[in-house]
Design a protein around this motif. Structure first.
Motif, PDB file in Angstrom:
ATOM      1  N   ASP A   1     -12.258  19.379  -1.674  1.00  0.00           N
ATOM      2  CA  ASP A   1     -14.094  19.489  -0.665  1.00  0.00           C
ATOM      3  C   ASP A   1     -13.979  21.397   0.231  1.00  0.00           C
ATOM      4  O   ASP A   1     -14.742  21.754  -0.041  1.00  0.00           O
ATOM      5  CB  ASP A   1     -14.831  18.425   0.029  1.00  0.00           C
ATOM      6  CG  ASP A   1     -15.824  17.627  -1.378  1.00  0.00           C
ATOM      7  OD1 ASP A   1     -15.638  17.921  -2.199  1.00  0.00           O
ATOM      8  OD2 ASP A   1     -15.815  16.176  -0.643  1.00  0.00           O
TER       9      ASP A   1
ATOM     10  N   ALA B   1     -19.755  13.711 -17.100  1.00  0.00           N
ATOM     11  CA  ALA B   1     -19.734  14.307 -16.046  1.00  0.00           C
ATOM     12  C   ALA B   1     -19.228  16.368 -16.193  1.00  0.00           C
ATOM     13  O   ALA B   1     -19.203  17.066 -15.618  1.00  0.00           O
ATOM     14  CB  ALA B   1     -18.340  14.385 -14.871  1.00  0.00           C
TER      15      ALA B   1
ATOM     16  N   MET C   1     -19.150  27.336  -8.492  1.00  0.00           N
ATOM     17  CA  MET C   1     -18.360  25.924  -8.183  1.00  0.00           C
ATOM     18  C   MET C   1     -17.555  25.114  -9.575  1.00  0.00           C
ATOM     19  O   MET C   1     -18.720  24.417 -10.001  1.00  0.00           O
ATOM     20  CB  MET C   1     -18.936  25.561  -7.171  1.00  0.00           C
ATOM     21  CG  MET C   1     -18.007  24.397  -6.568  1.00  0.00           C
ATOM     22  SD  MET C   1     -18.751  22.958  -5.173  1.00  0.00           S
ATOM     23  CE  MET C   1     -19.653  24.284  -3.994  1.00  0.00           C
ATOM     24  N   THR C   2     -16.294  25.070  -9.047  1.00  0.00           N
ATOM     25  CA  THR C   2     -15.299  24.869 -10.162  1.00  0.00           C
ATOM     26  C   THR C   2     -15.527  22.865 -10.446  1.00  0.00           C
ATOM     27  O   THR C   2     -15.589  22.620  -8.975  1.00  0.00           O
ATOM     28  CB  THR C   2     -13.949  24.964 -10.640  1.00  0.00           C
ATOM     29  OG1 THR C   2     -14.042  26.278 -10.651  1.00  0.00           O
ATOM     30  CG2 THR C   2     -12.844  24.102 -11.183  1.00  0.00           C
ATOM     31  N   ARG C   3     -15.237  22.380 -11.250  1.00  0.00           N
ATOM     32  CA  ARG C   3     -15.804  20.819 -11.337  1.00  0.00           C
ATOM     33  C   ARG C   3     -14.887  20.480 -12.020  1.00  0.00           C
ATOM     34  O   ARG C   3     -14.222  20.630 -12.903  1.00  0.00           O
ATOM     35  CB  ARG C   3     -17.009  20.978 -12.154  1.00  0.00           C
ATOM     36  CG  ARG C   3     -18.424  21.474 -11.578  1.00  0.00           C
ATOM     37  CD  ARG C   3     -19.809  21.380 -12.654  1.00  0.00           C
ATOM     38  NE  ARG C   3     -19.538  20.475 -13.360  1.00  0.00           N
ATOM     39  CZ  ARG C   3     -20.839  19.612 -13.455  1.00  0.00           C
ATOM     40  NH1 ARG C   3     -21.421  19.282 -12.057  1.00  0.00           N
ATOM     41  NH2 ARG C   3     -20.867  18.170 -14.102  1.00  0.00           N
TER      42      ARG C   3
ATOM     43  N   ILE D   1     -13.501  22.402  -3.979  1.00  0.00           N
ATOM     44  CA  ILE D   1     -14.128  22.415  -5.084  1.00  0.00           C
ATOM     45  C   ILE D   1     -14.291  20.637  -5.340  1.00  0.00           C
ATOM     46  O   ILE D   1     -14.165  20.310  -4.366  1.00  0.00           O
ATOM     47  CB  ILE D   1     -12.543  22.359  -5.789  1.00  0.00           C
ATOM     48  CG1 ILE D   1     -11.930  23.508  -6.000  1.00  0.00           C
ATOM     49  CG2 ILE D   1     -12.476  21.567  -7.643  1.00  0.00           C
ATOM     50  CD1 ILE D   1     -10.130  23.842  -6.237  1.00  0.00           C
ATOM     51  N   ASP D   2     -15.477  21.176  -6.817  1.00  0.00           N
ATOM     52  CA  ASP D   2     -16.217  19.867  -6.484  1.00  0.00           C
ATOM     53  C   ASP D   2     -15.667  18.654  -7.404  1.00  0.00           C
ATOM     54  O   ASP D   2     -15.728  19.188  -8.493  1.00  0.00           O
ATOM     55  CB  ASP D   2     -17.719  20.294  -6.961  1.00  0.00           C
ATOM     56  CG  ASP D   2     -19.342  19.280  -7.429  1.00  0.00           C
ATOM     57  OD1 ASP D   2     -19.034  18.333  -6.289  1.00  0.00           O
ATOM     58  OD2 ASP D   2     -20.140  19.557  -8.255  1.00  0.00           O
ATOM     59  N   VAL D   3     -15.955  17.428  -6.719  1.00  0.00           N
ATOM     60  CA  VAL D   3     -15.684  16.021  -8.199  1.00  0.00           C
ATOM     61  C   VAL D   3     -16.665  15.909  -8.531  1.00  0.00           C
ATOM     62  O   VAL D   3     -17.566  15.061  -7.388  1.00  0.00           O
ATOM     63  CB  VAL D   3     -14.497  15.679  -7.036  1.00  0.00           C
ATOM     64  CG1 VAL D   3     -14.400  14.115  -7.112  1.00  0.00           C
ATOM     65  CG2 VAL D   3     -13.336  16.112  -6.450  1.00  0.00           C
ATOM     66  N   VAL D   4     -16.513  15.703  -9.619  1.00  0.00           N
ATOM     67  CA  VAL D   4     -17.734  14.895  -9.957  1.00  0.00           C
ATOM     68  C   VAL D   4     -17.627  13.735 -10.750  1.00  0.00           C
ATOM     69  O   VAL D   4     -18.475  13.137 -11.234  1.00  0.00           O
ATOM     70  CB  VAL D   4     -18.333  16.043 -11.611  1.00  0.00           C
ATOM     71  CG1 VAL D   4     -19.008  17.187 -10.463  1.00  0.00           C
ATOM     72  CG2 VAL D   4     -17.549  16.498 -11.918  1.00  0.00           C
TER      73      VAL D   4
ATOM     74  N   PRO E   1     -16.458  17.871 -16.994  1.00  0.00           N
ATOM     75  CA  PRO E   1     -15.982  19.432 -15.938  1.00  0.00           C
ATOM     76  C   PRO E   1     -15.410  19.967 -16.546  1.00  0.00           C
ATOM     77  O   PRO E   1     -14.904  20.273 -17.730  1.00  0.00           O
ATOM     78  CB  PRO E   1     -14.657  17.496 -15.410  1.00  0.00           C
ATOM     79  CG  PRO E   1     -14.150  16.810 -16.293  1.00  0.00           C
ATOM     80  CD  PRO E   1     -15.970  16.616 -16.854  1.00  0.00           C
ATOM     81  N   ASP E   2     -15.340  20.601 -15.268  1.00  0.00           N
ATOM     82  CA  ASP E   2     -13.978  22.061 -15.914  1.00  0.00           C
ATOM     83  C   ASP E   2     -12.737  21.682 -15.585  1.00  0.00           C
ATOM     84  O   ASP E   2     -11.821  22.768 -16.755  1.00  0.00           O
ATOM     85  CB  ASP E   2     -14.112  23.411 -14.760  1.00  0.00           C
ATOM     86  CG  ASP E   2     -15.379  23.672 -14.710  1.00  0.00           C
ATOM     87  OD1 ASP E   2     -16.274  24.320 -15.722  1.00  0.00           O
ATOM     88  OD2 ASP E   2     -15.997  23.390 -13.640  1.00  0.00           O
TER      89      ASP E   2
ATOM     90  N   ARG F   1     -10.492  14.028  -3.335  1.00  0.00           N
ATOM     91  CA  ARG F   1     -11.469  14.453  -3.166  1.00  0.00           C
ATOM     92  C   ARG F   1     -11.682  15.453  -2.077  1.00  0.00           C
ATOM     93  O   ARG F   1     -12.320  16.331  -2.084  1.00  0.00           O
ATOM     94  CB  ARG F   1     -12.418  13.251  -3.385  1.00  0.00           C
ATOM     95  CG  ARG F   1     -14.117  14.276  -3.018  1.00  0.00           C
ATOM     96  CD  ARG F   1     -14.847  12.457  -3.434  1.00  0.00           C
ATOM     97  NE  ARG F   1     -15.359  11.487  -3.975  1.00  0.00           N
ATOM     98  CZ  ARG F   1     -16.240  11.785  -5.005  1.00  0.00           C
ATOM     99  NH1 ARG F   1     -17.125  13.149  -4.734  1.00  0.00           N
ATOM    100  NH2 ARG F   1     -16.798  11.834  -6.440  1.00  0.00           N
TER     101      ARG F   1
END
Length: 214
Positions: A22, A45, A1-3, A26-29, A47-48, A18
């Motif tokens: 979701d 975090a 999953m893309t962060r 796509i994961d909001v970290v 992220p990507d 967000r």
């Protein structure tokens, strides 16, 4: 999953993004409300992709882009803003942004942009591309960090650069040109050296200035 980390000074906007991401898987970290907070959240975090607004109090998006570049961060940044100003677009790209979208995009356009940047590509909203190209042609070239040797680009490197300009990732370029992904990476590295460019976006801008790309 893309962060993803979302940076915007409006809490409601961050919550809305967000929720939409979701839905798209796509994961909001992480979230941040200004540039300084963004640097802390991004470092923690990892992220990507970073979604970054430009106009924020205290430290804005351009400030954050420059600090990330100075810190040699590799995280791709997608500017997501309401500001459709040519000079601001250019300033963001020159500061290191890998993409630029306006907030009137659809969820599908946003998710595709996130995945494009996560895969190593670049993306600028089609609605501002024509104006951006005219601004590039009329303005001074982006600052280079090394000797500019555009005349040394091979035909294959020009092909690769053209696909980079269209937002293709290294893997996608490899598929189009029937090359190994490692070979494409080597071509991209050679292009950056020859153009004296710090990243893919800067290479495209310099190539446009010099007429290597139409």
């Amino acid at each position: 999953m893309t962060r993803v980390v979302v940076v915007d000074d409006q809490t409601l906007v961050r919550q809305g993004i967000r929720g939409l991401l979701d839905l798209a898987g796509i994961d909001v970290v992480g979230e941040a409300g200004d540039g300084a907070e963004a640097l802390e959240v991004i470092a923690e975090a990892e992220p990507d992709v970073v979604l970054l607004d430009l106009r924020m109090p205290r430290h804005d998006g351009i400030w954050a882009l420059r600090r990330l570049r100075e810190g040699e961060s590799r995280v791709p940044v997608l500017v997501l803003t309401t500001f459709n100003d040519d000079e601001l677009v250019l300033e963001a790209l020159r500061a290191g942004a890998r993409g630029y979208l306006l907030k009137d995009v659809t969820l599908d356009q946003l998710t595709r942009a996130v995945h494009t940047l996560a895969a190593g590509g670049t993306l600028v909203a089609p609605s501002i591309t024509d104006r951006l190209l005219r601004a590039i042609q009329d303005g001074p070239p982006p600052a280079a960090e090394g000797p500019v040797r555009i005349e040394d680009l091979t035909e294959r490197e020009v092909e690769v650069l053209r696909l980079v300009a269209e937002g293709y990732s290294n893997r996608e370029i490899a598929g189009v040109l029937h090359l190994a992904e490692g070979t494409v990476k080597n071509h991209v590295s050679a292009i950056l050296v020859k153009l004296g460019a710090r990243d893919r976006t800067n290479a495209v801008l310099r190539a446009l200035h010099e007429g290597v790309l139409p």
